[in-house]
Scaffold this motif. Structure first.
Motif, PDB file in Angstrom:
ATOM      1  N   GLY A  64       0.810  -1.228   0.000  1.00 15.01           N
ATOM      2  CA  GLY A  64       0.000   0.000   0.000  1.00 15.01           C
ATOM      3  C   GLY A  64       0.830   1.257   0.000  1.00 15.01           C
ATOM      4  N   GLN A  68       1.830   1.852   3.919  1.00 19.77           N
ATOM      5  CA  GLN A  68       0.793   2.775   4.385  1.00 19.77           C
ATOM      6  C   GLN A  68      -0.624   2.250   4.167  1.00 19.77           C
ATOM      7  N   CYS A  70      -2.324   2.079   1.395  1.00 15.97           N
ATOM      8  CA  CYS A  70      -3.111   2.809   0.386  1.00 15.97           C
ATOM      9  C   CYS A  70      -3.267   1.967  -0.873  1.00 15.97           C
ATOM     10  N   LEU A  71      -2.771   2.396  -1.997  1.00 18.63           N
ATOM     11  CA  LEU A  71      -2.916   1.680  -3.258  1.00 18.63           C
ATOM     12  C   LEU A  71      -2.258   0.302  -3.173  1.00 18.63           C
ATOM     13  N   CYS A 117      -7.524  -0.490  -2.548  1.00 15.81           N
ATOM     14  CA  CYS A 117      -6.867  -0.036  -1.323  1.00 15.81           C
ATOM     15  C   CYS A 117      -6.357  -1.233  -0.537  1.00 15.81           C
ATOM     16  N   CYS A 118      -5.078  -1.300  -0.306  1.00 10.83           N
ATOM     17  CA  CYS A 118      -4.457  -2.414   0.412  1.00 10.83           C
ATOM     18  C   CYS A 118      -5.119  -2.630   1.776  1.00 10.83           C
ATOM     19  N   ARG A 119      -5.339  -1.578   2.479  1.00 14.59           N
ATOM     20  CA  ARG A 119      -5.924  -1.659   3.820  1.00 14.59           C
ATOM     21  C   ARG A 119      -7.311  -2.303   3.773  1.00 14.59           C
TER      22      ARG A 119
END
Length: 189
Positions: A64, A68, A70-71, A117-119
């Motif tokens: 991410g 983080q 994110c992507l 989103c990785c999360r």
């Protein structure tokens, strides 16, 4: 012989073969998601950059974007691979094509997985290392598959590069070819 069908079959075999390779690079923990995709796609199309460069370029895109969340690194790695192989210097048309294909990768990934989103993608496997590994290996494979298909839309001539032909072979065929090469080498004397 129906050429479009054969090209479609070759593209499918190649995309799935590279997906498997990237997934295995991730699963065996040699590389993280974006790194595995960039290395696998780069090698498939003749290694225009070294493996060290590929890993270095993708290192900050994993987990991410630098851990983080994110992507997803599978999307980021796929887009990086497309850029490495298809953006040609200052040619605005090739860079525009990379942007369009990157958008298509993002869209296809998000449609299939409901997020990029990785999360979000890892939320339900966050506390299960084994399930997390399996899921992210699959996401990595899918990102590599999307990258190969995008690269070949922008540069269809790469379907005929020798490394692509080898990557599309069934693993057993590749192993037999390798074993034969060991026995068929002329001894340096």
């Amino acid at each position: 012989m129906n050429a479009p069908f054969s090209d479609t079959a070759r593209i499918d075999a190649l995309a799935l073969g590279v997906a498997d390779k990237a997934s295995k690079l991730f699963t065996h923990r040699k590389l993280l998601c974006a790194e595995a995709i960039l290395v696998a796609v780069n090698e498939t199309f003749g290694s225009p950059i070294s493996e060290d460069q590929a890993v270095g370029m993708a290192a900050g895109l994993t987990a991410g974007l630098g851990d983080q969340g994110c992507l997803c690194g599978a999307v980021a790695g796929a887009c990086a691979a497309i850029g490495v192989l298809c953006a040609r210097g200052d040619h605005a048309a090739s860079r525009a094509g990379v942007r369009l294909e990157s958008a298509a990768v993002h869209q296809a990934f998000t449609e299939r997985h409901k997020s990029s989103c990785c999360r979000v993608l890892t939320k339900h496997v966050k506390n299960d290392a084994s399930a997390h590994m399996v899921q992210c290996a699959a996401l990595t494979g899918y990102g590599a598959e999307l990258a190969v298909r995008s690269v070949l839309r922008l540069r269809p001539e790469l379907l005929d590069c020798p490394e692509a032909a080898l990557a599309a072979e069934a693993p057993a065929c590749a192993r037999v070819r390798w074993l034969l090469s060991l026995f068929c080498r002329k001894k340096a004397g």
